[in-house]
Design an enzyme around this catalytic site. Structure first.
Site, PDB file in Angstrom:
ATOM      1  N   HIS A 118       7.681  -2.287   2.527  1.00 14.68           N
ATOM      2  CA  HIS A 118       8.479  -2.160   3.756  1.00 14.68           C
ATOM      3  C   HIS A 118       8.318  -3.478   4.514  1.00 14.68           C
ATOM      4  CE1 HIS A 118       9.405  -0.757   7.860  1.00 14.68           C
ATOM      5  NE2 HIS A 118       9.939   0.322   7.333  1.00 14.68           N
ATOM      6  N   ASP A 195      -0.737   0.160   3.187  1.00 16.64           N
ATOM      7  CA  ASP A 195       0.249   0.760   4.096  1.00 16.64           C
ATOM      8  C   ASP A 195       0.404   2.231   3.701  1.00 16.64           C
ATOM      9  OD1 ASP A 195       2.528   1.752   5.241  1.00 16.64           O
ATOM     10  OD2 ASP A 195       3.800   0.048   4.742  1.00 16.64           O
ATOM     11  N   GLN A 198       3.792   6.318   4.169  1.00 17.18           N
ATOM     12  CA  GLN A 198       4.468   7.369   3.390  1.00 17.18           C
ATOM     13  C   GLN A 198       3.488   8.207   2.583  1.00 17.18           C
ATOM     14  OE1 GLN A 198       7.518   8.155   3.824  1.00 17.18           O
ATOM     15  NE2 GLN A 198       8.280   6.356   4.882  1.00 17.18           N
ATOM     16  N   LYS A 221       5.591  10.132  11.420  1.00 14.58           N
ATOM     17  CA  LYS A 221       6.010  10.544  10.076  1.00 14.58           C
ATOM     18  C   LYS A 221       5.170  11.720   9.588  1.00 14.58           C
ATOM     19  CE  LYS A 221       7.414   5.885   8.752  1.00 14.58           C
ATOM     20  NZ  LYS A 221       8.871   5.945   8.750  1.00 14.58           N
ATOM     21  N   CYS A 360      14.591  -0.966   5.312  1.00  9.78           N
ATOM     22  CA  CYS A 360      13.613  -1.997   5.704  1.00  9.78           C
ATOM     23  C   CYS A 360      12.843  -2.507   4.490  1.00  9.78           C
ATOM     24  CB  CYS A 360      12.639  -1.481   6.766  1.00  9.78           C
ATOM     25  SG  CYS A 360      13.433  -1.025   8.284  1.00  9.78           S
TER      26      CYS A 360
HETATM   27  N1  PLP Z   1       5.637   1.219   6.000  1.00  7.55           N
HETATM   28  C1  PLP Z   1       6.370   2.142   5.357  1.00  7.55           C
HETATM   29  C2  PLP Z   1       6.131   2.376   3.900  1.00  7.55           C
HETATM   30  C3  PLP Z   1       7.337   2.869   6.061  1.00  7.55           C
HETATM   31  O1  PLP Z   1       8.066   3.782   5.415  1.00  7.55           O
HETATM   32  C4  PLP Z   1       7.531   2.606   7.437  1.00  7.55           C
HETATM   33  C5  PLP Z   1       8.577   3.308   8.190  1.00  7.55           C
HETATM   34  O2  PLP Z   1       9.573   3.751   7.652  1.00  7.55           O
HETATM   35  C6  PLP Z   1       6.725   1.646   8.048  1.00  7.55           C
HETATM   36  C7  PLP Z   1       5.788   0.967   7.304  1.00  7.55           C
HETATM   37  C8  PLP Z   1       6.861   1.334   9.506  1.00  7.55           C
HETATM   38  O3  PLP Z   1       6.480   2.440  10.254  1.00  7.55           O
HETATM   39  P1  PLP Z   1       6.712   2.435  11.852  1.00  7.55           P
HETATM   40  O4  PLP Z   1       8.159   2.113  12.057  1.00  7.55           O
HETATM   41  O5  PLP Z   1       6.352   3.840  12.243  1.00  7.55           O
HETATM   42  O6  PLP Z   1       5.794   1.431  12.421  1.00  7.55           O
END
Ligand code: PLP
Length: 404
Positions: A118, A195, A198, A221, A360
């Protein structure tokens, strides 16, 4: 297959009985227990924590501390002070890239990320590498979208200082082999940053056993509120990391020339904290724990397997990522030449919420050879009927666009 939790636990879902919500990878709906816990904080114990010498402020401080304890238990963290409340995964990852990266990266060092990150776990590392004159390397992906660990093992060297990777891909649902990546990193003395945006909502994450140095997640999430998240770190690396932001609460003593820092977790939480957010996240953790994370994972895998079978059986549909049984509850696909945005709009007319776009993850889109995908994602409140509706709506969309 029925839902794992009653729809009536979720006000938005029970007041919209025909809504088919398949966008939990973007954000999850909120159970009443989370909203009640946050409301209760505002109605009974609300004050600014930490600084007050009166009982109400002490109660707010206590609510914040006990939320940290609940979150630490949920993530399998023995040392509560290693749970840092942040604004979300993006904030957590920026904290590590900026604070740790600026202190530890120099010319000739190397940062490795995977091609399936992401932007939140890609851009901060790319930018800090540019700033510090370090090399930014992208680890290739295996055919199923997981990091290619054999390639990774040949990429790393003594110059590799950090490997940043997702636990679960937000586009493919592919689950990365965390222990193998950690072993490769440790062999060359590199740190690992995972990260977990998910993964944390969908499977049991035992931070202390996982072996990574940093782990990031977002409350929204995992049934909690927007604007809250965590950065979890190993004590030694957190202790050695300079503050990310400076200001109130994070100091020990402010002199005219120099300032000394507070202890963890306060040193990394400058300013008035989001207590209601932490309380909401803790309530979400308790709600998920009561269901059992193994049950959550099993339910989603069963749903996504079914969705995989139904959707991949349609002509002219390309499903991206691993096979049905090897993925977390995310299904990304493209249908013939139909633009994913058109598909999402058509499904919306039937009350079906899916996401469309690059999610993203533009570097991953390039590797998949597509500009965008449609993505359906499943959670504890989804059932087999939701999968049926998705498959029927895709059939109908194909007729509308006369594909196949
Ligand atoms: N990393 C992953 C794998 C994500 O799916 C997301 C959000 O969709 C993020 C990071 C960023 O999360 P946030 O927008 O809650 O900071």
């Amino acid at each position: 297959m029925s839902a794992l939790v009653p729809r009536s636990d979720f006000s938005l879902l029970s007041t919209n009985p025909n809504l088919v919500y398949l966008d939990s990878a973007a954000t999850a709906q909120k159970p009443r227990a989370v909203l009640d816990a946050m409301n209760d904080f505002y109605e009974t114990d609300y004050a600014n924590p930490h600084r007050g010498a009166y009982a109400l402020s002490a109660r707010a401080t206590e609510r914040y501390a006990s939320a940290r304890g609940a979150v630490a238990r949920f993530f399998g963290v023995g040392d509560e002070a290693c749970v840092i409340f942040t604004r979300g995964t993006t904030d957590s990852l920026n904290m590590v890239a900026s604070a740790w990266g600026r202190a530890n990266l120099g010319a000739g060092d190397e940062v490795i990320v995977t091609g399936a990150e992401h932007h939140a776990n890609f851009v901060p590392w790319q930018q800090i590498a540019i700033e510090r004159g370090a090399q930014f390397t992208i680890c290739p992906l295996a055919a199923d979208g997981r990091a290619d660990v054999e390639a990774l093992a040949t990429l790393v060297s003594g110059r590799t200082k950090v490997i940043a990777f997702n636990h679960v891909s937000n586009v493919l649902g592919a689950i990365n082999p965390v222990s193998e990546i950690v072993a490769i990193a440790r062999a060359v003395g590199a740190l690992t940053v995972c990260d977990g945006a998910q993964a944390a909502p969908h499977m049991f994450v035992a931070f202390d056993a996982l072996g990574v140095d940093f782990y990031a997640a977002s409350a929204h999430k995992m049934l909690g509120p927007m604007g809250t998240g965590v950065l979890i770190g190993r004590r030694e690396v957190l202790d050695a990391m300079p503050p990310y932001q400076t200001g109130g609460d994070m100091i020990a003593f402010v002199g005219d020339e120099r300032t000394t820092w507070n202890v963890l977790p306060h040193r990394l939480e400058a300013g008035t904290p989001n207590v209601a957010g932490a309380v909401g996240l803790a309530a979400a953790c308790d709600y998920l724990t009561a269901i059992g994370m193994d049950a959550v994972a099993a339910h989603e895998r069963a749903l996504v397997r079914l969705a995989y079978e139904r959707v991949s059986a349609l002509d002219d549909v390309r499903v991206h990522g691993p096979s049905g049984s090897e993925r977390s509850g995310v299904l990304s696909f493209t249908v013939g030449d139909i633009h994913p945005h058109d598909l999402a709009t058509l499904l919306d007319e039937r009350g079906i919420c899916i996401r469309a776009g690059h999610h993203c993850a533009q570097p991953l889109m390039r590797r998949l050879g597509v500009a965008a995908t449609a993505r359906a994602s499943f959670y504890i409140y989804n059932d087999e009927n939701d999968v049926d509706q998705l498959a029927e709506a895709l059939e109908s969309a194909k007729r509308v666009f006369a594909v196949a």
